[in-house]
Design a protein around this motif. Structure first.
Motif, PDB file in Angstrom:
ATOM      1  N   MET A   1      34.643 -18.345 -78.564  1.00 55.26           N
ATOM      2  CA  MET A   1      35.752 -18.194 -79.510  1.00 55.26           C
ATOM      3  C   MET A   1      36.903 -17.488 -78.815  1.00 55.26           C
ATOM      4  N   GLY A   2      38.084 -18.087 -78.855  1.00 59.55           N
ATOM      5  CA  GLY A   2      39.248 -17.480 -78.237  1.00 59.55           C
ATOM      6  C   GLY A   2      40.005 -16.604 -79.213  1.00 59.55           C
ATOM      7  N   PRO A 203      33.448 -20.478 -86.154  1.00 53.69           N
ATOM      8  CA  PRO A 203      34.084 -19.152 -86.284  1.00 53.69           C
ATOM      9  C   PRO A 203      35.604 -19.256 -86.465  1.00 53.69           C
ATOM     10  N   ASP A 204      36.182 -18.091 -86.732  1.00 50.37           N
ATOM     11  CA  ASP A 204      37.642 -17.968 -86.872  1.00 50.37           C
ATOM     12  C   ASP A 204      38.141 -17.095 -85.717  1.00 50.37           C
ATOM     13  N   ASP A 209      38.476 -26.353 -78.108  1.00 48.99           N
ATOM     14  CA  ASP A 209      37.163 -26.988 -77.968  1.00 48.99           C
ATOM     15  C   ASP A 209      36.588 -27.350 -79.327  1.00 48.99           C
ATOM     16  N   THR A 210      36.661 -26.398 -80.256  1.00 51.93           N
ATOM     17  CA  THR A 210      36.115 -26.634 -81.595  1.00 51.93           C
ATOM     18  C   THR A 210      36.875 -27.746 -82.305  1.00 51.93           C
ATOM     19  N   LEU A 211      38.206 -27.719 -82.220  1.00 43.99           N
ATOM     20  CA  LEU A 211      39.004 -28.776 -82.853  1.00 43.99           C
ATOM     21  C   LEU A 211      38.661 -30.142 -82.274  1.00 43.99           C
ATOM     22  N   GLY A 236      40.216 -24.833 -73.106  1.00 48.38           N
ATOM     23  CA  GLY A 236      39.525 -25.063 -74.363  1.00 48.38           C
ATOM     24  C   GLY A 236      39.420 -23.832 -75.237  1.00 48.38           C
ATOM     25  N   LEU A 237      39.658 -22.637 -74.667  1.00 46.54           N
ATOM     26  CA  LEU A 237      39.567 -21.412 -75.455  1.00 46.54           C
ATOM     27  C   LEU A 237      40.875 -21.081 -76.162  1.00 46.54           C
TER      28      LEU A 237
END
Length: 459
Positions: A1-2, A203-204, A209-211, A236-237
């Motif tokens: 998670m960034g 997470p928030d 990467d998540t998108l 990606g972060l």
């Protein structure tokens, strides 16, 4: 998670072409720009200020796009986001990617925006921008891809920018890009939905990467062309949105007493492995950044010490005998250090201006600034463009001066004809002193003799 990119220090440029003169129109692209602008400026998503989210719909020229991107890249201190939606074309000879503009033609690639130029416009400003996100929602005609590699891999590899996250849509036909009856194009529609509704069980904030993984799953579930992602330097972060699914989720419920089934355990294991991998990538990113900053600090310290030593040597040196003043220009900006030995430059020499070298002292050269108001040392004389030398009477030091009233400038011939006129408020250079008067040269290079030197104001 960034960490969420700071919206107050970030910039976005959204480019879209929906109406073409020689290509198929893409009406949904206009909706893409509106929807994406609304999402990025929504305080519950990213909260980008409206002035920092620039929309270029139907750009008139390549220059309009590149100038705007360069300007916004210079302003961005955290993250720069560049988005394009429209027709993507490839050069049949080189496979280069071109982004179509309203008047673009498939037979004339030079009527489109060459992606390499956009990439350079972004790269030129990488010193100020920490993170860059490039999103391309392009369609490709079968003719453009004939005999070439698949756009889904080739274009993404070609378009990636160092230090960025790149997302591309791999659609090859117009229906795949803009499904009938839907407001947005397929790829951008899923992206906007993910931004505005969030991604469950993630997470928030949402990183790229998540998108990407979420949009990929959504498009795969609808049997639509799948997007591609390329990252450089842990791009990606980069996080550009809060996860609204987390913000609006119901309070957690007490777990059921039954043991979790196998699928739940597999999901938890996969999620833990993904979190661990991201943590390791983040740690590596921080290590590399720390190492880079340390190397920069060491290099700057060495350069400062070397400059101080060279300047001290020049200040203490005696003037070189027999040195003949000459005009010169610098190829790149160079600092002008004061004769007191301070490391704070008193001015900067810039290309395109002629300066006067009046003497040499050791490794330094004493320079008179163009208006005669400043003097100092230039330590780096590599590549300077040397002009004409100025012969002078032994012991005479050239100086700048101004006249109190209009004075005639006489020719250097024996007839002493009037060759011009010196005007108050302008600086002139006295380059020699014959038996009578002064040999004068104006800033445009004209020479002559000034016989009446009463009341002149030395610079």
């Amino acid at each position: 998670m960034g960490l969420l990119s700071d919206p107050d220090r970030s910039e976005a440029v959204l480019i879209g072409v929906h109406d073409y003169t020689a290509l198929e129109n893409l009406p949904a692209v206009a909706q893409n720009l509106e929807g994406l602008h609304a999402a990025l400026t929504d305080p519950e998503v990213w909260g980008l200020p409206d002035t920092a989210c620039t929309v270029i719909s139907q750009p008139r020229s390549v220059g309009d796009v590149l100038d705007t991107v360069r300007d916004k890249a210079r302003r961005a201190e955290d993250t720069l986001l560049v988005y394009y939606a429209g027709h993507g074309l490839t050069d049949p000879h080189t496979d280069e990617l071109y982004l179509a503009l309203p008047d673009s033609d498939r037979e004339r690639e030079y009527t489109s925006l060459r992606y390499e130029y956009l990439r350079r416009a972004i790269l030129d400003q990488q010193a100020t921008v920490q993170s860059t996100v490039v999103i391309l929602d392009c369609c490709y005609s079968g003719r453009a891809l004939l005999g070439r590699m698949s756009a889904s891999t080739h274009i993404a590899d070609q378009a990636v920018v160092e230090g960025t996250c790149l997302l591309t849509a791999s659609s090859e036909t117009r229906p795949a890009l803009s499904p009938p009856g839907e407001r947005y194009t397929a790829f951008t529609g899923e992206l906007i939905t993910a931004l505005t509704e969030g991604v469950p069980d993630r997470p928030d904030p949402l990183d790229m990467d998540t998108l990407y993984r979420h949009v990929h799953r959504r498009l795969a579930g609808k049997s639509r062309p799948l997007p591609q992602q390329r990252n450089r330097n842990l791009g990606g972060l980069i996080a550009i949105a809060h996860n609204r699914a987390v913000a609006h989720t119901d309070p957690p419920q007490m777990p059921a007493p039954d043991a979790p089934d196998a699928s739940d355990l597999l999901f938890r294991q996969s999620d833990a492995e993904e979190r661990l991998a991201r943590t390791e990538r983040r740690a590596e990113q921080l290590r590399l950044e720390s190492e880079r900053l340390h190397q920069q600090a060491q290099r700057r310290a060495r350069e400062t010490v070397e400059t101080a030593q060279r300047l001290a040597s020049a200040v203490m040196a005696t003037a070189e005998p027999g040195f003949e003043p000459f005009w010169f220009a610098v190829p790149v900006p160079r600092p002008l250090y004061g004769e007191d030995g301070s490391l704070d430059p008193v001015a900067e020499l810039v290309p395109g201006v002629w300066y006067l070298a009046v003497e040499r002292r050791g490794v330094g050269m004493v320079v008179a600034y163009e208006d005669g108001t400043k003097r100092g040392f230039i330590l780096d004389t590599t590549g300077i463009q040397r002009g004409n030398e100025i012969p002078a009477t032994p012991g005479f030091a050239p100086f700048w001066f101004a006249v109190p009233v209009r004075r005639p400038l006489m020719s250097e011939t024996e007839e002493y004809e009037e060759a011009g006129e010196l005007l108050p408020g302008t600086w002139y250079l006295a380059i020699d002193k014959p038996e009578q008067g002064l040999i004068v040269q104006s800033q445009d290079g004209h020479r002559g003799i000034l016989f009446d030197t009463s009341g002149i104001q030395p610079g």
